[in-house]
Design a protein around this motif. Structure first.
Motif, PDB file in Angstrom:
ATOM      1  N   GLY A 144       0.810  -1.216   0.000  1.00  0.00           N
ATOM      2  CA  GLY A 144       0.000   0.000   0.000  1.00  0.00           C
ATOM      3  C   GLY A 144       0.842   1.264   0.000  1.00  0.00           C
ATOM      4  N   THR A 146       0.911   5.326   1.607  1.00  0.00           N
ATOM      5  CA  THR A 146       0.350   6.092   2.730  1.00  0.00           C
ATOM      6  C   THR A 146       0.515   7.593   2.531  1.00  0.00           C
ATOM      7  OG1 THR A 146       2.441   6.164   3.926  1.00  0.00           O
ATOM      8  CG2 THR A 146       1.003   4.269   4.377  1.00  0.00           C
ATOM      9  N   LEU A 177      -6.871   6.260  -1.587  1.00  0.00           N
ATOM     10  CA  LEU A 177      -7.540   5.730  -0.385  1.00  0.00           C
ATOM     11  C   LEU A 177      -6.575   5.267   0.706  1.00  0.00           C
ATOM     12  CD1 LEU A 177      -9.803   5.578  -2.684  1.00  0.00           C
ATOM     13  CD2 LEU A 177     -10.872   3.908  -1.199  1.00  0.00           C
ATOM     14  N   CYS A 178      -5.315   5.041   0.330  1.00  0.00           N
ATOM     15  CA  CYS A 178      -4.300   4.596   1.300  1.00  0.00           C
ATOM     16  C   CYS A 178      -4.709   3.322   2.051  1.00  0.00           C
ATOM     17  CB  CYS A 178      -3.969   5.707   2.313  1.00  0.00           C
ATOM     18  SG  CYS A 178      -3.187   7.134   1.587  1.00  0.00           S
ATOM     19  N   ARG A 179      -5.354   2.402   1.329  1.00  0.00           N
ATOM     20  CA  ARG A 179      -5.683   1.130   1.974  1.00  0.00           C
ATOM     21  C   ARG A 179      -4.483   0.176   1.890  1.00  0.00           C
ATOM     22  NH1 ARG A 179     -11.329  -0.299  -1.103  1.00  0.00           N
ATOM     23  NH2 ARG A 179     -12.710   1.133   0.008  1.00  0.00           N
ATOM     24  N   GLN A 180      -4.587  -0.924   2.602  1.00  0.00           N
ATOM     25  CA  GLN A 180      -3.585  -1.992   2.463  1.00  0.00           C
ATOM     26  C   GLN A 180      -4.216  -3.175   1.720  1.00  0.00           C
ATOM     27  OE1 GLN A 180      -2.090  -3.037   6.327  1.00  0.00           O
ATOM     28  NE2 GLN A 180      -1.122  -1.043   6.621  1.00  0.00           N
ATOM     29  N   TYR A 181      -3.395  -3.871   0.946  1.00  0.00           N
ATOM     30  CA  TYR A 181      -3.867  -4.998   0.136  1.00  0.00           C
ATOM     31  C   TYR A 181      -3.027  -6.228   0.464  1.00  0.00           C
ATOM     32  CZ  TYR A 181      -5.990  -1.085  -2.242  1.00  0.00           C
ATOM     33  OH  TYR A 181      -6.705   0.048  -2.505  1.00  0.00           O
TER      34      TYR A 181
END
Ligand code: 2NE
Length: 276
Positions: A144, A146, A177-181
């Motif tokens: 991701g 950040t 969106l700064c999500r983690q995958y």
């Protein structure tokens, strides 16, 4: 593989396998392998050694421990204009973004570079795996960006190469969106080449390296430069043209030009065909 250390550093390790593989490890696990200017100077030095070592055909970039590949810039030493080093090489109090130089160096290195990712590849650490030629991920890997959360962004390879790799909409999603995958998602998006159980990560990465080591080094070199050329503009043309010059230097025709100069005579290119 039994790794031997080539040179000792503070923030990284540089080791070779003895059969053509160099392994460069970011070793700051207490901060999830975040980098500071010193880390990057050392990485640049190790990549230079790997490039110059003609016994090395493939380079692995990784992070120490199972928790992280790299978590990007060390936010604790981020000044008002970049990351500030406290050590001898970078103690001037001036901020740096020298990870950008490392990204260029990895792209330019004429040997395949594999990112071996366990745990987090986040922020500037995510861009580092992105600029590597291949990525092998452990099943605990998480990916991701950040930047927009911590007041940063990488609009170079971080944005453009990500979009080329997984598509514009997905690249924007990652940045906006700064999500983690997880590793499986990254695999489905084409962001990594393979996902393997954590305990098999190095074994599998070495297998990929060995397969490449059986192939023609110049063909791999030319392919890497070719894949990068269009995105690098004139610098990409320059790299390919440099490789063409290298190959030309190896020919009798080019050597006739050199020999004639050294022997103070007129060059005789008459025997070389004007190829169709
Ligand atoms: C990586 C992540 C998701 C890990 O989370 P978790 O929960 O496994 O660990 P935790 O507790 O957050 O981290 C462990 C320790 O490492 C430090 C933390 O502060 C913590 O320290 P203590 O509380 O134990 O003292 N740590 C982790 N990452 C750090 C970092 N980057 N700088 C300094 N200390 C760090 C989670 O830790 C995380 O989200 N980390 C931050 C990721 C981040 O935002 N990176 C910077 C992005 S900007 C960038 O890299 C950049 C750029 O955009 C452009 C140019 C150059 C660089």
């Amino acid at each position: 593989v039994k790794w031997s250390s080539v040179k000792s550093y503070k923030d990284i390790r540089y080791e070779v396998s003895g059969d053509g593989i160099a392994k460069i490890t970011i070793a700051r696990p207490e901060v999830r392998n975040a980098f500071r200017p010193q880390t990057l100077f050392e990485l640049e030095d190790a990549f230079r050694l790997a490039r110059d070592d003609i016994s090395v055909g493939v380079v692995i970039l990784t992070g120490e421990g199972p928790l992280a590949f790299c978590s990007g810039g060390d936010q604790r030493i981020r000044g008002d204009d970049g990351y500030i080093g406290s050590d001898e090489v970078a103690r001037h109090g001036v901020g740096r973004l020298n990870v950008l130089d490392l990204q260029v160096q990895i792209r330019r290195l004429p040997k395949p570079v594999i990112a071996m990712v366990a745990g987090y590849a986040i922020g500037g650490g995510h861009v580092l795996h992105l600029v590597c030629d291949l990525t092998i991920a452990a099943d605990n890997a998480r990916f991701g960006q950040t930047g927009p959360r911590v007041g940063s962004f990488d609009g170079g390879y971080g944005a453009g190469l990500l979009a080329r790799t997984i598509g514009l909409k997905r690249a924007k999603e990652i940045w906006f969106l700064c999500r983690q995958y997880d590793a499986q998602q990254a695999y489905e998006w084409g962001l990594v080449n393979a996902v393997v159980p954590l305990e098999k990560l190095e074994e599998e990465t070495i297998k990929w390296a060995h397969e490449m080591l059986e192939l023609s080094p110049i063909a791999l070199r030319m392919l890497k430069a070719s894949f990068n050329a269009a995105d690098e503009g004139l610098a990409g043309v320059q790299q390919l043209a440099g490789d063409a010059t290298m190959l030309f230097y190896m020919s009798e025709e080019a050597q006739e030009g050199r020999d004639a100069y050294v022997q103070k005579r007129r060059p005789d290119f008459s025997k070389f065909p004007r190829r169709p």
